[in-house]
Scaffold this motif. Structure first.
Motif, short mmCIF file in Angstrom:
data_model
loop_
_atom_site.label_atom_id
_atom_site.label_comp_id
_atom_site.label_asym_id
_atom_site.label_seq_id
_atom_site.Cartn_x
_atom_site.Cartn_y
_atom_site.Cartn_z
N VAL A 178 0.86 -1.18 0.00
CA VAL A 178 0.00 0.00 0.00
C VAL A 178 0.90 1.23 0.00
N THR A 179 0.58 2.17 -0.87
CA THR A 179 1.33 3.42 -0.94
C THR A 179 0.48 4.53 -0.33
N MET A 180 1.10 5.32 0.56
CA MET A 180 0.38 6.42 1.20
C MET A 180 1.36 7.52 1.55
N ASP A 181 0.82 8.69 1.80
CA ASP A 181 1.65 9.82 2.24
C ASP A 181 2.33 9.49 3.56
N ASP A 182 3.47 10.11 3.78
CA ASP A 182 4.21 9.87 5.02
C ASP A 182 3.39 10.23 6.26
N THR A 183 2.62 11.31 6.17
CA THR A 183 1.82 11.72 7.33
C THR A 183 0.72 10.70 7.63
N VAL A 184 0.14 10.13 6.59
CA VAL A 184 -0.88 9.10 6.77
C VAL A 184 -0.25 7.84 7.36
N ALA A 185 0.92 7.47 6.87
CA ALA A 185 1.61 6.29 7.38
C ALA A 185 1.94 6.45 8.86
N GLU A 186 2.40 7.62 9.24
CA GLU A 186 2.71 7.86 10.66
C GLU A 186 1.45 7.79 11.51
N TRP A 187 0.37 8.39 11.01
CA TRP A 187 -0.89 8.36 11.77
C TRP A 187 -1.38 6.94 11.97
N VAL A 188 -1.35 6.12 10.91
CA VAL A 188 -1.86 4.76 11.03
C VAL A 188 -0.94 3.92 11.93
N ARG A 189 0.35 4.19 11.93
CA ARG A 189 1.24 3.49 12.86
C ARG A 189 0.86 3.79 14.30
N VAL A 190 0.58 5.05 14.58
CA VAL A 190 0.19 5.46 15.93
C VAL A 190 -1.15 4.82 16.30
N GLU A 191 -2.12 4.85 15.39
CA GLU A 191 -3.43 4.24 15.66
C GLU A 191 -3.30 2.74 15.93
N ALA A 192 -2.48 2.06 15.15
CA ALA A 192 -2.28 0.63 15.36
C ALA A 192 -1.63 0.38 16.72
N ALA A 193 -0.65 1.19 17.08
CA ALA A 193 0.01 1.03 18.37
C ALA A 193 -0.95 1.26 19.52
N LYS A 194 -1.83 2.26 19.39
CA LYS A 194 -2.83 2.52 20.44
C LYS A 194 -3.72 1.31 20.66
N ARG A 195 -4.00 0.58 19.59
CA ARG A 195 -4.89 -0.58 19.66
C ARG A 195 -4.14 -1.89 19.90
N GLY A 196 -2.83 -1.80 20.01
CA GLY A 196 -2.03 -3.00 20.20
C GLY A 196 -2.08 -3.91 18.99
N SER A 197 -2.08 -3.32 17.82
CA SER A 197 -2.22 -4.07 16.58
C SER A 197 -1.11 -3.67 15.62
N SER A 198 -1.00 -4.39 14.54
CA SER A 198 -0.07 -4.00 13.48
C SER A 198 -0.83 -3.14 12.47
N VAL A 199 -0.09 -2.39 11.68
CA VAL A 199 -0.70 -1.58 10.62
C VAL A 199 -1.43 -2.50 9.65
N SER A 200 -0.81 -3.61 9.31
CA SER A 200 -1.41 -4.55 8.38
C SER A 200 -2.75 -5.07 8.89
N ARG A 201 -2.78 -5.50 10.15
CA ARG A 201 -4.02 -6.04 10.72
C ARG A 201 -5.09 -4.95 10.84
N LEU A 202 -4.68 -3.76 11.26
CA LEU A 202 -5.63 -2.66 11.40
C LEU A 202 -6.26 -2.30 10.06
N LEU A 203 -5.44 -2.16 9.02
CA LEU A 203 -5.97 -1.85 7.70
C LEU A 203 -6.88 -2.97 7.19
N GLY A 204 -6.49 -4.21 7.45
CA GLY A 204 -7.33 -5.33 7.04
C GLY A 204 -8.69 -5.31 7.72
N GLU A 205 -8.71 -4.98 9.02
CA GLU A 205 -9.98 -4.90 9.75
C GLU A 205 -10.83 -3.76 9.24
N TRP A 206 -10.21 -2.60 8.99
CA TRP A 206 -10.96 -1.45 8.47
C TRP A 206 -11.56 -1.76 7.11
#
Length: 74
Positions: free
Chosen positions: A6-34
């Protein structure tokens, strides 16, 4: 399961990393669930639309329609 890139802006990538960390998840799993949730919503909407478009009226009016002027008295 499929791996994709998946290609995304750096700011989006940073945001999703933080969101995944808050949920105790990986970026991959979080995006898959969404995306799975989005798919379920789209499927439910499409089903509701098919049902709405397939709706048949309860019958034909046997009398004249109420004149517009009567419905919208001022």
């Amino acid at each position: 399961m499929k791996n994709i890139t998946v290609t995304m802006d750096d700011t989006v990538a940073e945001w999703v990393r933080v969101e995944a960390a808050k949920r105790g998840s990986s970026v991959s799993r979080l995006l898959g669930e969404w995306l799975a949730e989005k798919m379920r919503q789209e499927d439910a909407y499409a089903q509701a639309m098919r049902e709405a478009l397939g709706f048949e009226s309860w019958g034909v009016s046997t009398g004249p329609y109420v004149p517009r002027e009567t419905l919208f008295l001022r």
